[in-house]
Write a protein that holds these residues in place. Sequence first.
Motif, mmCIF file in Angstrom:
data_model
loop_
_atom_site.group_PDB
_atom_site.id
_atom_site.type_symbol
_atom_site.label_atom_id
_atom_site.label_comp_id
_atom_site.label_asym_id
_atom_site.label_seq_id
_atom_site.Cartn_x
_atom_site.Cartn_y
_atom_site.Cartn_z
ATOM 1 N N ASP A 141 0.831 -1.218 0.000
ATOM 2 C CA ASP A 141 0.000 0.000 0.000
ATOM 3 C C ASP A 141 0.859 1.259 0.000
ATOM 4 O O ASP A 141 0.508 2.254 0.667
ATOM 5 C CB ASP A 141 -0.954 0.010 1.218
ATOM 6 N N GLY A 142 1.999 1.191 -0.667
ATOM 7 C CA GLY A 142 2.879 2.358 -0.741
ATOM 8 C C GLY A 142 3.613 2.638 0.563
ATOM 9 O O GLY A 142 4.153 3.733 0.747
ATOM 10 N N LYS A 143 3.645 1.659 1.482
ATOM 11 C CA LYS A 143 4.279 1.889 2.793
ATOM 12 C C LYS A 143 5.427 0.910 3.045
ATOM 13 O O LYS A 143 5.385 -0.229 2.561
ATOM 14 C CB LYS A 143 3.250 1.740 3.910
ATOM 15 N N PHE A 144 6.399 1.385 3.837
ATOM 16 C CA PHE A 144 7.562 0.581 4.212
ATOM 17 C C PHE A 144 7.318 0.016 5.611
ATOM 18 O O PHE A 144 7.042 0.783 6.547
ATOM 19 C CB PHE A 144 8.828 1.456 4.250
ATOM 20 N N ILE A 145 7.438 -1.304 5.766
ATOM 21 C CA ILE A 145 7.110 -1.934 7.053
ATOM 22 C C ILE A 145 8.366 -2.470 7.746
ATOM 23 O O ILE A 145 9.166 -3.179 7.111
ATOM 24 C CB ILE A 145 6.146 -3.136 6.853
ATOM 25 N N PHE A 146 8.528 -2.124 9.034
ATOM 26 C CA PHE A 146 9.582 -2.764 9.833
ATOM 27 C C PHE A 146 9.012 -3.122 11.199
ATOM 28 O O PHE A 146 7.956 -2.619 11.597
ATOM 29 C CB PHE A 146 10.830 -1.862 9.958
ATOM 30 N N TYR A 147 9.731 -4.004 11.902
ATOM 31 C CA TYR A 147 9.241 -4.501 13.199
ATOM 32 C C TYR A 147 10.233 -4.185 14.302
ATOM 33 O O TYR A 147 11.456 -4.206 14.081
ATOM 34 C CB TYR A 147 8.976 -6.011 13.122
ATOM 35 N N THR A 148 9.689 -3.908 15.467
ATOM 36 C CA THR A 148 10.542 -3.540 16.598
ATOM 37 C C THR A 148 9.758 -3.655 17.899
ATOM 38 O O THR A 148 8.602 -4.066 17.920
ATOM 39 C CB THR A 148 11.099 -2.110 16.390
ATOM 40 N N ASN A 149 10.439 -3.260 18.985
ATOM 41 C CA ASN A 149 9.789 -3.211 20.288
ATOM 42 C C ASN A 149 9.202 -1.797 20.443
ATOM 43 O O ASN A 149 9.934 -0.811 20.331
ATOM 44 C CB ASN A 149 10.856 -3.495 21.363
ATOM 45 N N TYR A 150 7.894 -1.718 20.665
ATOM 46 C CA TYR A 150 7.253 -0.390 20.762
ATOM 47 C C TYR A 150 7.756 0.401 21.973
ATOM 48 O O TYR A 150 7.641 1.618 22.014
ATOM 49 C CB TYR A 150 5.733 -0.530 20.836
ATOM 50 N N GLY A 151 8.321 -0.313 22.956
ATOM 51 C CA GLY A 151 8.832 0.374 24.149
ATOM 52 C C GLY A 151 10.284 0.781 24.020
ATOM 53 O O GLY A 151 10.857 1.360 24.950
ATOM 54 N N SER A 152 10.900 0.474 22.865
ATOM 55 C CA SER A 152 12.316 0.834 22.662
ATOM 56 C C SER A 152 12.460 2.343 22.535
ATOM 57 O O SER A 152 11.466 3.072 22.475
ATOM 58 C CB SER A 152 12.834 0.164 21.388
ATOM 59 N N ARG A 171 2.619 -13.265 20.494
ATOM 60 C CA ARG A 171 3.341 -12.001 20.294
ATOM 61 C C ARG A 171 3.055 -11.094 21.489
ATOM 62 O O ARG A 171 1.892 -10.897 21.832
ATOM 63 C CB ARG A 171 2.855 -11.318 19.003
ATOM 64 N N PRO A 172 4.108 -10.543 22.102
ATOM 65 C CA PRO A 172 3.825 -9.609 23.195
ATOM 66 C C PRO A 172 3.249 -8.314 22.614
ATOM 67 O O PRO A 172 3.633 -7.915 21.520
ATOM 68 C CB PRO A 172 5.203 -9.364 23.821
ATOM 69 N N GLU A 173 2.342 -7.677 23.343
ATOM 70 C CA GLU A 173 1.682 -6.496 22.757
ATOM 71 C C GLU A 173 2.636 -5.310 22.596
ATOM 72 O O GLU A 173 2.355 -4.386 21.846
ATOM 73 C CB GLU A 173 0.402 -6.125 23.531
ATOM 74 N N TYR A 174 3.799 -5.379 23.261
ATOM 75 C CA TYR A 174 4.771 -4.281 23.132
ATOM 76 C C TYR A 174 5.721 -4.471 21.949
ATOM 77 O O TYR A 174 6.682 -3.725 21.796
ATOM 78 C CB TYR A 174 5.587 -4.122 24.432
ATOM 79 N N TRP A 175 5.449 -5.454 21.109
ATOM 80 C CA TRP A 175 6.305 -5.716 19.943
ATOM 81 C C TRP A 175 5.434 -5.743 18.692
ATOM 82 O O TRP A 175 4.389 -6.387 18.679
ATOM 83 C CB TRP A 175 7.019 -7.063 20.127
ATOM 84 N N GLY A 176 5.855 -5.038 17.637
ATOM 85 C CA GLY A 176 5.050 -5.058 16.417
ATOM 86 C C GLY A 176 5.629 -4.193 15.326
ATOM 87 O O GLY A 176 6.779 -3.750 15.405
ATOM 88 N N GLY A 177 4.820 -3.968 14.316
ATOM 89 C CA GLY A 177 5.317 -3.279 13.133
ATOM 90 C C GLY A 177 4.979 -1.803 13.086
ATOM 91 O O GLY A 177 4.020 -1.353 13.712
ATOM 92 N N PHE A 178 5.792 -1.083 12.338
ATOM 93 C CA PHE A 178 5.487 0.295 11.952
ATOM 94 C C PHE A 178 5.402 0.330 10.432
ATOM 95 O O PHE A 178 6.205 -0.332 9.741
ATOM 96 C CB PHE A 178 6.594 1.258 12.392
ATOM 97 N N ALA A 179 4.428 1.082 9.919
ATOM 98 C CA ALA A 179 4.307 1.301 8.473
ATOM 99 C C ALA A 179 4.655 2.763 8.212
ATOM 100 O O ALA A 179 4.107 3.653 8.867
ATOM 101 C CB ALA A 179 2.883 1.018 8.031
#
Length: 226
Positions: A83-94, A181-189
């Motif tokens: 959808d025209g977006k770049f996706i990466f994954y990380t820890n949201y609390g980082s 999956r822990p809720e504090y880990w996931g993707g950013f678009a």
Amino acid sequence: MKEYRLRVKEKIMKADLATIRREYTKGGLKRSDLPDNPLVLFAKWLQEAIDAEVNEPTAMLVGTVSPEGKPAIRTVLLKDLHDGKFIFYTNYGSRKGKHLAHNPSISISFVWHELERQIHIEGIAAKVSPQESDEYFRKRPYKSRIGARISPQSEPIESRIQLIRDFVKETTRWIGKEIDRPEYWGGFAVMPVRVEFWQGRVNRLHDRFLYMLQSDGVWKIERLAP
Ligand SMILES: Cc1cc2nc3c(=O)[nH]c(=O)nc-3n(C[C@H](O)[C@H](O)[C@H](O)COP(=O)(O)O)c2cc1C
């Protein structure tokens, strides 16, 4: 302090940094090569980087801004493009996760030295849906999933031993079960608004083309001075 720095340079570094340089001759980029949408050229260059077997073709530098307005960068891996977006994954609390929660402005750079190419992207990051994060999490190797659960990314930790103890304990807990999956880990678009392509050329007269997203959704293209 100055003396210490000089000593370090003399004792450790044998190289004369000023003499390390080479000409960039691998290719060129013409206005007539450019598609209307920068994602099309991005996908072409990424595929060419993969085909050329460059080291870590999906590695990208991600720049964020702290609440105090200070920039910070680190490497992450591009895991999807849709959808025209770049996706990466990380820890949201980082650290990066905290920066993005405060200010979603983000910059991304791909540098493929073997091809004498770089791409700089600027845009806005938003979390992907929990379903999308779950789907990617399930594709990760078992031990990486455990690692994501036990690492309080970017926080100080006591020791490596403690990290391994936590890893072993968590592994035992999930034996025979699907790891959640822990809720504090996931993707950013990342939705891009500015994309710049750079191809190295001789005599430092590099080709640079900038795409800027206009309010009508059309990308404006300009050549930039090297
Ligand atoms: C080649 C490479 C790939 C990496 N990929 C990721 C990644 O996909 N996600 C991630 O969170 N960290 C990744 N890291 C680690 C990050 O660079 C960084 O150390 C970590 O995310 C913590 O950053 P922060 O404290 O700025 O949030 C990678 C590092 C390298 C060198």
